[in-house]
Design a protein around this motif. Structure first.
Motif, PDB file in Angstrom:
ATOM      1  N   ASP A  83       0.836  -1.273   0.108  1.00 30.64           N
ATOM      2  CA  ASP A  83       0.027   0.073  -0.154  1.00 30.64           C
ATOM      3  C   ASP A  83       0.822   1.430  -0.022  1.00 30.64           C
ATOM      4  N   GLU A  84       2.016   1.151   0.276  1.00 32.40           N
ATOM      5  CA  GLU A  84       3.202   2.197   0.223  1.00 32.40           C
ATOM      6  C   GLU A  84       3.270   2.703  -1.120  1.00 32.40           C
ATOM      7  N   LEU A  85       3.158   4.062  -1.659  1.00 33.79           N
ATOM      8  CA  LEU A  85       3.736   4.311  -2.921  1.00 33.79           C
ATOM      9  C   LEU A  85       4.839   5.349  -2.908  1.00 33.79           C
ATOM     10  N   PHE A  86       5.813   5.180  -3.811  1.00 36.90           N
ATOM     11  CA  PHE A  86       7.215   5.764  -4.013  1.00 36.90           C
ATOM     12  C   PHE A  86       7.146   6.381  -5.191  1.00 36.90           C
ATOM     13  N   TRP A  87       6.914   7.633  -5.589  1.00 37.04           N
ATOM     14  CA  TRP A  87       6.745   8.471  -6.689  1.00 37.04           C
ATOM     15  C   TRP A  87       8.022   9.129  -6.989  1.00 37.04           C
ATOM     16  N   GLY A  88       8.529   8.727  -8.152  1.00 33.45           N
ATOM     17  CA  GLY A  88       9.680   9.355  -9.005  1.00 33.45           C
ATOM     18  C   GLY A  88      10.872   8.409  -9.032  1.00 33.45           C
ATOM     19  N   ALA A  89      11.842   8.805  -9.991  1.00 29.75           N
ATOM     20  CA  ALA A  89      13.018   8.036  -9.629  1.00 29.75           C
ATOM     21  C   ALA A  89      13.956   8.523  -8.520  1.00 29.75           C
ATOM     22  N   ASP A  90      13.852   9.705  -8.012  1.00 32.16           N
ATOM     23  CA  ASP A  90      14.545  10.025  -6.845  1.00 32.16           C
ATOM     24  C   ASP A  90      13.958   9.322  -5.633  1.00 32.16           C
ATOM     25  N   ALA A  91      12.804   8.933  -5.561  1.00 32.56           N
ATOM     26  CA  ALA A  91      12.175   7.997  -4.288  1.00 32.56           C
ATOM     27  C   ALA A  91      12.749   6.657  -4.447  1.00 32.56           C
ATOM     28  N   MET A  92      13.557   6.087  -5.283  1.00 28.75           N
ATOM     29  CA  MET A  92      14.040   4.690  -5.182  1.00 28.75           C
ATOM     30  C   MET A  92      14.687   4.477  -4.028  1.00 28.75           C
ATOM     31  N   PRO A  93      15.811   5.219  -3.309  1.00 27.58           N
ATOM     32  CA  PRO A  93      16.390   5.195  -2.428  1.00 27.58           C
ATOM     33  C   PRO A  93      15.351   4.762  -1.035  1.00 27.58           C
ATOM     34  N   MET A  94      14.424   5.768  -0.961  1.00 31.51           N
ATOM     35  CA  MET A  94      13.445   5.548   0.167  1.00 31.51           C
ATOM     36  C   MET A  94      12.834   4.088  -0.020  1.00 31.51           C
ATOM     37  N   ALA A  95      12.485   3.838  -1.344  1.00 26.40           N
ATOM     38  CA  ALA A  95      11.567   2.577  -1.294  1.00 26.40           C
ATOM     39  C   ALA A  95      12.563   1.386  -1.033  1.00 26.40           C
ATOM     40  N   GLU A  96      13.773   1.467  -1.313  1.00 21.89           N
ATOM     41  CA  GLU A  96      14.857   0.490  -0.979  1.00 21.89           C
ATOM     42  C   GLU A  96      14.811   0.303   0.682  1.00 21.89           C
ATOM     43  N   ALA A  97      15.045   1.656   1.255  1.00 19.75           N
ATOM     44  CA  ALA A  97      15.207   1.559   2.692  1.00 19.75           C
ATOM     45  C   ALA A  97      13.896   1.042   3.398  1.00 19.75           C
ATOM     46  N   TYR A  98      12.669   1.114   2.850  1.00 20.70           N
ATOM     47  CA  TYR A  98      11.618   0.727   3.562  1.00 20.70           C
ATOM     48  C   TYR A  98      11.667  -0.788   3.193  1.00 20.70           C
ATOM     49  N   LEU A  99      11.835  -1.301   2.397  1.00 21.25           N
ATOM     50  CA  LEU A  99      12.004  -2.818   2.000  1.00 21.25           C
ATOM     51  C   LEU A  99      13.007  -3.425   3.174  1.00 21.25           C
ATOM     52  N   ALA A 100      14.093  -2.702   3.353  1.00 21.34           N
ATOM     53  CA  ALA A 100      14.967  -3.149   4.421  1.00 21.34           C
ATOM     54  C   ALA A 100      14.515  -3.111   5.765  1.00 21.34           C
TER      55      ALA A 100
END
Length: 212
Positions: free
Chosen positions: A170-187
């Motif tokens: 259910d979490e959304l990560f918008w933009g190419a620059d949000a990828m680090p945050m998405a990776e951090a959330y997965l970790a």
């Protein structure tokens, strides 16, 4: 459910250079997790219309700044097509008809953003790059028009307001620059559970802009 167990969906439109820049990292993320990220073509214009937004290219000074940023980030490996924005609908339908596999999506982005070509003006060449002889027949025979429409509606229903957007459950990560945050959330599934992060959910608006 932990982030490592939820679905991973990546919503994109071929018209977005930021989606082109983000794609390698999205594919690498799936490889690192040992499971694929589902690539989902959507129509950005329909998304913007739903939320009452303008695209970056529709605001003159933002357009120039955005294009400069894209070119800076992409360097010599990135080449803008002859005109932008361009009509991406038919190209998205073809990608949808082909199942939006990593190979197909990568080839489509490369045609537009590495070779700098227009998928509408060069529709036959674009289809050939994806290994298709009769794009119209394939699109018609696979129900791609309806599937693209449904996926776009699905994205809007999940709260997607721009592309690219990576949905981790259910979490959304918008933009190419949000990828680090998405990776951090997965970790770290507790990334958004800190007091500072939780405060943002109920942060009041101090003023609202009035439009006439």
């Amino acid at each position: 459910m932990t982030p490592s167990a939820v679905t991973l969906d990546w919503y994109f439109d071929l018209v977005s250079p930021f989606a082109h820049l983000a794609l390698p990292r999205v594919l690498a993320l799936g490889g690192a997790l040992g499971r694929p990220v589902t690539l989902k073509p959507i129509v950005l214009g329909a998304v913007l219309a739903h939320w009452g937004q303008l695209g970056p290219a529709e605001i003159a000074p933002k357009r120039r700044q955005t294009y400069r940023q894209v070119q800076f980030l992409g360097g010599r490996a990135l080449r803008f097509p002859p005109a932008h924005p361009f009509r991406s609908l038919e190209a998205l339908r073809l990608v949808t008809a082909l199942g939006a596999t990593p190979e197909v999506v990568s080839a489509a982005f490369a045609f537009i953003w590495a070779e700098g070509r227009d998928p509408v003006v060069e529709a036959t060449a674009f289809a050939a790059q994806l290994g298709v002889e009769d794009a119209a027949a394939l699109v018609a025979g696979t129900g791609a028009k309806e599937r693209l429409r449904e996926t776009t509606a699905e994205a809007i229903g999940r709260g997607v307001f721009g592309v690219p957007t990576l949905a981790v459950g259910d979490e959304l990560f918008w933009g190419a620059d949000a990828m680090p945050m998405a990776e951090a959330y997965l970790a770290d599934p507790n990334l958004f559970e800190t007091p500072a992060m939780r405060r943002l959910d109920a942060l009041p608006m101090g003023v609202e802009r009035v439009t006439r």
